[in-house]
Design an enzyme around this catalytic site. Sequence first.
Site, short mmCIF file in Angstrom:
data_model
loop_
_atom_site.label_atom_id
_atom_site.label_comp_id
_atom_site.label_asym_id
_atom_site.label_seq_id
_atom_site.Cartn_x
_atom_site.Cartn_y
_atom_site.Cartn_z
N ASP A 48 21.36 -36.23 -19.21
CA ASP A 48 20.21 -35.82 -18.41
C ASP A 48 20.90 -34.58 -17.34
O ASP A 48 22.22 -34.72 -17.31
CB ASP A 48 19.77 -37.09 -17.75
CG ASP A 48 18.27 -36.71 -17.00
OD1 ASP A 48 17.30 -37.03 -17.56
OD2 ASP A 48 18.05 -35.91 -15.95
N ASP B 16 22.82 -29.53 -19.17
CA ASP B 16 21.47 -28.69 -19.02
C ASP B 16 21.44 -27.98 -20.54
O ASP B 16 22.19 -27.21 -20.85
CB ASP B 16 21.80 -27.42 -18.02
CG ASP B 16 20.70 -26.48 -18.04
OD1 ASP B 16 19.66 -26.61 -18.86
OD2 ASP B 16 20.75 -25.51 -17.22
N VAL B 17 20.36 -28.61 -21.10
CA VAL B 17 20.10 -28.27 -22.47
C VAL B 17 19.76 -26.93 -22.79
O VAL B 17 20.01 -26.27 -24.00
CB VAL B 17 19.00 -29.05 -23.28
CG1 VAL B 17 19.48 -30.54 -23.14
CG2 VAL B 17 17.65 -29.08 -22.59
N ASN C 78 14.58 -35.05 -26.20
CA ASN C 78 13.60 -35.38 -25.67
C ASN C 78 13.25 -34.62 -24.29
O ASN C 78 12.35 -34.74 -23.64
CB ASN C 78 13.86 -37.10 -25.20
CG ASN C 78 12.84 -37.52 -24.07
OD1 ASN C 78 11.63 -37.73 -24.50
ND2 ASN C 78 13.41 -37.60 -23.10
N TYR D 14 4.11 -25.01 -22.03
CA TYR D 14 4.60 -26.32 -22.52
C TYR D 14 3.69 -26.45 -24.07
O TYR D 14 4.67 -26.80 -24.84
CB TYR D 14 3.76 -27.32 -21.59
CG TYR D 14 3.91 -28.84 -22.03
CD1 TYR D 14 5.24 -29.59 -21.50
CD2 TYR D 14 3.05 -29.50 -22.89
CE1 TYR D 14 5.55 -30.69 -21.95
CE2 TYR D 14 3.57 -30.98 -23.41
CZ TYR D 14 4.87 -31.43 -22.82
OH TYR D 14 5.04 -32.47 -23.06
N LYS E 283 6.07 -26.77 -27.68
CA LYS E 283 5.87 -27.97 -28.23
C LYS E 283 5.46 -27.31 -29.66
O LYS E 283 6.04 -28.07 -30.73
CB LYS E 283 4.95 -28.94 -27.72
CG LYS E 283 5.13 -29.32 -26.46
CD LYS E 283 6.51 -30.44 -26.65
CE LYS E 283 7.03 -31.12 -25.46
NZ LYS E 283 8.17 -32.05 -25.54
N THR F 263 4.37 -42.18 -18.20
CA THR F 263 5.67 -41.85 -17.60
C THR F 263 5.48 -41.17 -16.05
O THR F 263 4.44 -40.81 -15.49
CB THR F 263 6.33 -40.80 -18.49
OG1 THR F 263 5.47 -39.70 -18.50
CG2 THR F 263 6.25 -41.40 -19.82
#
Lengths: 269, 187
Positions: free
Chosen positions: A44, A70-71, A97, A162, A166, A197
């Site tokens: 994370d 940090d992806v 994810n 977003y 995706k 969530t």
Amino acid sequence: MIEPILTDDEFAGRVCIVTGAARGIGAAIAGNLGRRGATVVVADVRLDGAEERAGILTSQGLRAEAMRVDVSDADDVARLVDEVGERCGTPSVLVNNAGIVTVAPSDELAVEEWRRQVDVMLSGTFLMTQAVARPMLREGGGAIVNLSSIGGFAGHPGRSAYNAAKAGISCLTQVLGVEWAARGIRVNAVAPAVTRTEMLEHVLRTLEGATKRGEYAARTPMGRVAEPEEIAECVAFLASDRARFVTGTTLLIDGGWMLGAGLRGGDPA
Amino acid sequence: MSSYVITGGTDAFVERLAAYLRRPVLREPSGAIDAWIHLVPGGGDDTQSLSDAVAAADVALPRGEGAAFIAVVPAFGVIEPPHEEPAELAAGAARSFARARIERWSDEGRRFNVVAYGALDTDAIPGLRSPDVLAARTPMHRLASVSELADAIDFLASSSASYVTGSVLDLDGGWSAYSWFYPARDL
């Protein structure tokens, strides 16, 4: 419905990396794979969140290691994958994810907000996948599951970055799925609809509550939003050998959202 | 123990599939049913056969328990001309039936999904292309075993897929995702 087909030791002896695993769907996936025997890398951007989640899993007797990443940063991703190799061994499962959303009118969306969402979700998925695929290709393959969204297949106002990210993730899933099919890496995606969530809570707070809690359930043919565990179960299936002929595809997990004509809901009462 | 109902397909194919499924298989509904599985093609008018199966499942599939109708259809291109048209129409119809029924069946606690199979290792599907051609066009360069198809069906029938309805699960080794030259290449 029959009982789940995956066994309690489906991932025994396997190292599984889950990004964005501190909370939400990622936390559910980490727990799911851990309960089925995996050594889970709880990755994370917030180390304290990763440590807290990994602590919960280890207190349940599961194998979990917290790591910060940090992806969207290629150097940081390379460091993480090295660290996984040293502390846990070669990963055989990667779940991309990590995700963020900013809901805003597209004509007002700050370029930094556009870039941040595309960087974390689309570039982050590619960078993590590329870095993990190198050892996987050397050492017998693996399975990668990406988090797409119903947003990747349709227009939702105020979600340009977003949804575009995706859609990019689902296309990337097709490209990498066919490119590595003969080399032992499967690449698939899941496309959830609205899931219960903290991201949902975040969206409900923005734009002065332009969308209301009850609307999501009412708009969905199944009449409810998804539970994180329902997404995790499908991710686990795609990551498992039970799906060993499945690659390059996105599985909708949406309670019928995409097929419904969408005339229901809209009245949050 | 509850059962699956399987309609369509050939008897030989149903027999092979049944050997791997996690529930006993009936060819007609009787007693408690977990899922109704319809196989395309079965010879003849595949769309009519699918329509009949959906109508029968509407009566027999239990409500309120997430029971599943699972249409098992060929991915575009795996059935060889001149046999492909009835199967392709039925494959499209399966998606349309899912759309037409999504709201009522969701209200009734029933799910409707599709498995789209690619290169399958069986000679029991009428009109399926030869194993050599199927493997060459498939990015994984192999055929799927019937047990792999059974796993996909069992997954969709299971509680793991409780929020999955109106979805297509591609079981095809990358066949549908691939849109490049024949035979399949990786660069």
